[in-house]
Design a protein around this motif. Structure first.
Motif, short mmCIF file in Angstrom:
data_model
loop_
_atom_site.label_atom_id
_atom_site.label_comp_id
_atom_site.label_asym_id
_atom_site.label_seq_id
_atom_site.Cartn_x
_atom_site.Cartn_y
_atom_site.Cartn_z
N LEU A 1 0.96 -1.72 -0.12
CA LEU A 1 0.29 0.05 0.27
C LEU A 1 0.83 1.48 -0.41
CD1 LEU A 1 -2.85 -0.83 2.53
CD2 LEU A 1 -2.81 -0.60 0.31
N PHE B 1 2.97 -1.87 4.19
CA PHE B 1 2.75 -1.15 4.02
C PHE B 1 3.35 0.48 4.32
CE2 PHE B 1 -0.48 -3.66 6.56
CZ PHE B 1 -1.70 -3.45 6.23
N ASP C 1 1.23 7.34 2.73
CA ASP C 1 -0.37 7.53 2.91
C ASP C 1 -0.89 7.67 1.78
OD1 ASP C 1 -0.01 7.65 6.01
OD2 ASP C 1 1.47 9.73 5.79
N MET D 1 -8.62 3.68 -0.14
CA MET D 1 -8.47 3.56 0.95
C MET D 1 -10.40 2.65 1.23
SD MET D 1 -8.20 3.89 4.11
CE MET D 1 -7.65 5.89 4.28
N VAL E 1 -7.60 -1.48 1.12
CA VAL E 1 -7.90 -1.79 2.53
C VAL E 1 -7.92 -3.16 3.36
CG1 VAL E 1 -7.78 -1.23 5.05
CG2 VAL E 1 -7.36 0.73 3.52
N ASN E 2 -9.58 -2.99 1.97
CA ASN E 2 -10.37 -4.27 2.05
C ASN E 2 -9.63 -5.51 2.16
OD1 ASN E 2 -12.10 -4.10 3.94
ND2 ASN E 2 -13.58 -3.28 2.20
N LEU F 1 -6.05 10.73 8.29
CA LEU F 1 -5.49 9.09 8.86
C LEU F 1 -3.73 8.12 8.46
CD1 LEU F 1 -8.42 6.32 9.52
CD2 LEU F 1 -7.40 7.61 11.43
N THR G 1 -0.46 5.80 7.54
CA THR G 1 -0.60 4.20 7.23
C THR G 1 -0.20 3.79 8.58
OG1 THR G 1 1.17 5.40 5.84
CG2 THR G 1 1.09 3.36 6.16
N SER H 1 -2.41 3.91 11.30
CA SER H 1 -3.11 3.87 11.45
C SER H 1 -4.21 2.54 10.51
CB SER H 1 -3.86 4.40 11.27
OG SER H 1 -4.35 6.28 12.03
N ILE H 2 -3.37 2.75 9.37
CA ILE H 2 -4.19 1.38 8.57
C ILE H 2 -3.59 0.44 9.26
CG2 ILE H 2 -4.88 1.00 6.71
CD1 ILE H 2 -6.20 3.75 6.85
N LEU I 1 -4.91 -1.52 12.47
CA LEU I 1 -6.79 -1.29 12.59
C LEU I 1 -6.05 -3.46 12.07
CD1 LEU I 1 -9.76 -1.57 11.52
CD2 LEU I 1 -9.07 -0.41 9.07
N ALA I 2 -5.28 -3.01 10.49
CA ALA I 2 -4.92 -4.92 10.17
C ALA I 2 -4.75 -5.44 11.27
CB ALA I 2 -4.13 -4.61 9.48
#
Length: 282
Positions: free
Chosen positions: A102, A137, A140, A145, A149-150, A181, A183, A185-186, A189-190
């Motif tokens: 990403l 990752f 940003d 998004m 991300v999914n 947000l 990177t 933060s993503i 989350l993952a």
């Protein structure tokens, strides 16, 4: 809250580590007085390094960016990026195959080195995942998004490969009082969704501080953590990382941490800087 004059603080430290965004420059441009401060530190014989969690640019590009904003006196050799530490890990741990990422193509070109093929998550063939050797990752921008991300979550459910996070920042400023947000933060989350732990680079982890110290040691062989002042605008990265590494820390109020909330944030987080300054120019 007792704010000190920045140059008074630096007198006791032969080495100064600066964060970049929020310390040397912010959304308005160069921090007022930054050029004069850097010149004063040079004249006093200080060793300067910039430690940035921005993984999108290599050190030369980061130096060029500072010069574009009016601070030309910091060469690439004095800039340590989280991308450099991530690249070193991939070179040592992942020898061949594809790295799904990403981020932007520029960050992938810099971080994912020779011998590896960088593939945006959006272009991964989910029917042929055997050649995916790592997931990264990076920064940003450069991805959607709502969809990518999914995709990365579903990719990691099927691939048990190393996952690296080149930038652990949770937020980045986009205007005077607005953030987005980042990177980190993503990636968090993952991690939460998947119940996994990723390999993280950038502040507050120790790799960048060690690379900075090693870099200074090439010209100041007796350097130790006690010689270093880390200057940053964010408690959870710059100040926490500096405190953990054993260097002195100065929080500046020209970036992520605002003057009207700094005291509350310090008390709530338990992350205590050694010094607080309005900015490096005052």
């Amino acid at each position: 809250m007792n704010c000190r004059k920045f140059l008074d603080i630096t007198a006791d430290y032969p080495v100064i580590f600066f964060d970049s965004y929020g310390v040397l420059r912010n959304h308005r441009g160069l921090i007022p007085g930054a050029v004069e401060t850097i010149a004063s530190l040079r004249a006093a014989g200080k060793h300067i390094r910039v430690l940035t969690n921005n993984a999108a640019r290599n050190p030369k590009a980061a130096a060029d960016r500072l010069a574009y904003h009016g601070l030309p006196g910091i060469p690439a050799s004095e800039i340590i990026t989280s991308g450099a530490t991530t690249r070193h890990f991939l070179e040592q741990k992942v020898k061949s195959g594809k790295v799904a990422y990403l981020g932007t193509p520029a960050s992938a070109d810099y971080i994912i080195g020779a011998g590896l093929e960088a593939v945006p998550v959006a272009e991964v063939d989910f029917n042929h995942l055997d050649d995916i050797r790592a997931v990264a990752f990076l920064d940003d921008e450069g991805y959607d998004m709502n969809t990518d991300v999914n995709l990365v979550i579903n990719l990691l459910r099927r691939c048990r490969v190393p996952v690296v996070v080149a930038n652990t920042d949770l937020l980045y400023p986009v205007a005077a009082n607005e953030v987005a947000l980042a990177t980190g933060s993503i990636a968090r989350l993952a991690e939460y969704v998947l119940g996994r732990k990723f390999v993280k680079f950038g502040k507050p982890t120790s790799q960048m501080f060690q690379m900075g110290l090693d870099s200074v040691a090439l010209e100041f062989s007796a350097v130790s953590p006690g010689d270093i002042l880390m200057v940053g605008d964010t408690l959870h990265t710059d100040i926490l990382g500096g405190n953990t590494f054993g260097v002195a820390t100065a929080l500046v109020l020209s970036g992520n941490t605002r003057a009207d909330t700094a005291e509350i944030e310090i008390e709530a987080s338990g992350i205590i800087p050694d010094y607080i300054c309005s900015s490096i120019g005052s």
